[in-house]
Design a protein around this motif. Structure first.
Motif, PDB file in Angstrom:
ATOM      1  N   PHE A  56      52.097  28.340  23.989  1.00 58.07           N
ATOM      2  CA  PHE A  56      50.643  28.412  24.100  1.00 58.07           C
ATOM      3  C   PHE A  56      50.270  29.847  24.411  1.00 58.07           C
ATOM      4  O   PHE A  56      51.074  30.592  24.977  1.00 58.07           O
ATOM      5  N   PRO A  57      49.047  30.238  24.069  1.00 53.42           N
ATOM      6  CA  PRO A  57      48.632  31.617  24.316  1.00 53.42           C
ATOM      7  C   PRO A  57      48.685  32.018  25.794  1.00 53.42           C
ATOM      8  O   PRO A  57      48.884  33.178  26.114  1.00 53.42           O
ATOM      9  N   SER A  58      48.527  31.038  26.696  1.00 57.34           N
ATOM     10  CA  SER A  58      48.517  31.339  28.131  1.00 57.34           C
ATOM     11  C   SER A  58      48.844  30.069  28.911  1.00 57.34           C
ATOM     12  O   SER A  58      48.815  28.963  28.357  1.00 57.34           O
ATOM     13  N   LEU A  59      49.119  30.238  30.193  1.00 56.10           N
ATOM     14  CA  LEU A  59      49.345  29.079  31.053  1.00 56.10           C
ATOM     15  C   LEU A  59      48.075  28.239  31.146  1.00 56.10           C
ATOM     16  O   LEU A  59      48.135  27.008  31.176  1.00 56.10           O
ATOM     17  N   ALA A  60      46.922  28.885  31.150  1.00 58.35           N
ATOM     18  CA  ALA A  60      45.648  28.151  31.188  1.00 58.35           C
ATOM     19  C   ALA A  60      45.484  27.290  29.935  1.00 58.35           C
ATOM     20  O   ALA A  60      45.030  26.146  30.024  1.00 58.35           O
ATOM     21  N   ALA A  61      45.866  27.805  28.777  1.00 57.94           N
ATOM     22  CA  ALA A  61      45.789  27.029  27.536  1.00 57.94           C
ATOM     23  C   ALA A  61      46.751  25.842  27.587  1.00 57.94           C
ATOM     24  O   ALA A  61      46.430  24.746  27.115  1.00 57.94           O
ATOM     25  N   TYR A  62      47.921  26.042  28.173  1.00 57.64           N
ATOM     26  CA  TYR A  62      48.865  24.932  28.343  1.00 57.64           C
ATOM     27  C   TYR A  62      48.262  23.853  29.244  1.00 57.64           C
ATOM     28  O   TYR A  62      48.373  22.661  28.958  1.00 57.64           O
ATOM     29  N   GLU A  63      47.616  24.269  30.327  1.00 55.65           N
ATOM     30  CA  GLU A  63      46.994  23.295  31.229  1.00 55.65           C
ATOM     31  C   GLU A  63      45.882  22.527  30.525  1.00 55.65           C
ATOM     32  O   GLU A  63      45.723  21.321  30.737  1.00 55.65           O
ATOM     33  N   GLN A  64      45.119  23.185  29.662  1.00 56.70           N
ATOM     34  CA  GLN A  64      44.097  22.485  28.870  1.00 56.70           C
ATOM     35  C   GLN A  64      44.749  21.464  27.947  1.00 56.70           C
ATOM     36  O   GLN A  64      44.243  20.347  27.786  1.00 56.70           O
ATOM     37  N   TYR A  65      45.864  21.834  27.339  1.00 57.92           N
ATOM     38  CA  TYR A  65      46.628  20.905  26.486  1.00 57.92           C
ATOM     39  C   TYR A  65      47.079  19.686  27.296  1.00 57.92           C
ATOM     40  O   TYR A  65      46.964  18.552  26.840  1.00 57.92           O
ATOM     41  N   ARG A  66      47.584  19.922  28.506  1.00 52.28           N
ATOM     42  CA  ARG A  66      48.045  18.803  29.338  1.00 52.28           C
ATOM     43  C   ARG A  66      46.897  17.833  29.637  1.00 52.28           C
ATOM     44  O   ARG A  66      47.073  16.620  29.567  1.00 52.28           O
ATOM     45  N   GLN A  67      45.737  18.370  29.954  1.00 47.17           N
ATOM     46  CA  GLN A  67      44.587  17.516  30.224  1.00 47.17           C
ATOM     47  C   GLN A  67      44.147  16.768  28.970  1.00 47.17           C
ATOM     48  O   GLN A  67      43.842  15.572  29.027  1.00 47.17           O
ATOM     49  N   ALA A  68      44.116  17.458  27.841  1.00 48.01           N
ATOM     50  CA  ALA A  68      43.709  16.820  26.583  1.00 48.01           C
ATOM     51  C   ALA A  68      44.706  15.746  26.172  1.00 48.01           C
ATOM     52  O   ALA A  68      44.315  14.668  25.715  1.00 48.01           O
ATOM     53  N   SER A  69      46.001  16.012  26.349  1.00 44.93           N
ATOM     54  CA  SER A  69      47.013  15.027  25.937  1.00 44.93           C
ATOM     55  C   SER A  69      46.956  13.766  26.795  1.00 44.93           C
ATOM     56  O   SER A  69      47.275  12.677  26.328  1.00 44.93           O
ATOM     57  N   ALA A  70      46.504  13.903  28.031  1.00 48.94           N
ATOM     58  CA  ALA A  70      46.377  12.732  28.910  1.00 48.94           C
ATOM     59  C   ALA A  70      45.255  11.800  28.456  1.00 48.94           C
ATOM     60  O   ALA A  70      45.276  10.605  28.765  1.00 48.94           O
ATOM     61  N   ARG A  71      44.311  12.334  27.674  1.00 47.70           N
ATOM     62  CA  ARG A  71      43.182  11.533  27.189  1.00 47.70           C
ATOM     63  C   ARG A  71      43.313  11.137  25.721  1.00 47.70           C
ATOM     64  O   ARG A  71      42.576  10.277  25.247  1.00 47.70           O
ATOM     65  N   ASP A  72      44.207  11.769  25.001  1.00 46.42           N
ATOM     66  CA  ASP A  72      44.304  11.590  23.557  1.00 46.42           C
ATOM     67  C   ASP A  72      45.066  10.301  23.212  1.00 46.42           C
ATOM     68  O   ASP A  72      46.209  10.118  23.662  1.00 46.42           O
ATOM     69  N   PRO A  73      44.481   9.403  22.423  1.00 49.11           N
ATOM     70  CA  PRO A  73      45.148   8.148  22.088  1.00 49.11           C
ATOM     71  C   PRO A  73      46.479   8.332  21.355  1.00 49.11           C
ATOM     72  O   PRO A  73      47.436   7.595  21.620  1.00 49.11           O
ATOM     73  N   GLU A  74      46.574   9.310  20.452  1.00 52.30           N
ATOM     74  CA  GLU A  74      47.844   9.521  19.742  1.00 52.30           C
ATOM     75  C   GLU A  74      48.930  10.024  20.689  1.00 52.30           C
ATOM     76  O   GLU A  74      50.099   9.638  20.550  1.00 52.30           O
ATOM     77  N   CYS A  75      48.573  10.861  21.633  1.00 49.62           N
ATOM     78  CA  CYS A  75      49.535  11.323  22.629  1.00 49.62           C
ATOM     79  C   CYS A  75      50.004  10.155  23.494  1.00 49.62           C
ATOM     80  O   CYS A  75      51.198  10.029  23.788  1.00 49.62           O
ATOM     81  N   GLN A  76      49.072   9.312  23.878  1.00 46.51           N
ATOM     82  CA  GLN A  76      49.437   8.156  24.693  1.00 46.51           C
ATOM     83  C   GLN A  76      50.365   7.212  23.932  1.00 46.51           C
ATOM     84  O   GLN A  76      51.284   6.630  24.512  1.00 46.51           O
TER      85      GLN A  76
END
Length: 100
Positions: A56-76
């Motif tokens: 990811f471009p930054s640790l902050a971008a990774y943290e955004q990914y983690r939050q998004a993946s927790a809500r994303d139905p395909e990730c779940q």
């Protein structure tokens, strides 16, 4: 840039399930703003160790990914595949930075 290195201990009898899990996550990470560099499966040597690497471009971008993946139905669904099949026994996550 931050790279995430995952070391998986997998069930060798469930390698097909792990391959499906990996295929899903490559596209999911890419869709959610990262760059997936691939999964690396056992060939010679240990039959129960696999790796993945994505950035990811930054640790902050990774943290955004983690939050998004927790809500994303395909990730779940991908998380559920691993839980249901027990293809992953355990994993380790490391954060790395590239040498410029």
């Amino acid at each position: 840039m931050i790279s995430v290195h995952l070391r998986y201990e997998i069930d060798p009898d469930r390698i097909e399930d792990f391959e499906e899990y990996g295929r899903r996550w490559v596209s999911l990470v890419n869709r959610l703003g990262g760059t997936h560099h691939g999964y690396f499966l056992p060939s010679e040597g240990d039959s129960d160790i696999a790796y993945a690497l994505f950035s990811f471009p930054s640790l902050a971008a990774y943290e955004q990914y983690r939050q998004a993946s927790a809500r994303d139905p395909e990730c779940q669904e991908a998380f559920d595949l691993a839980r249901r099949t027990k293809c992953i026994r355990r994993y380790e996550r490391r954060f790395l930075r590239p040498l410029d």
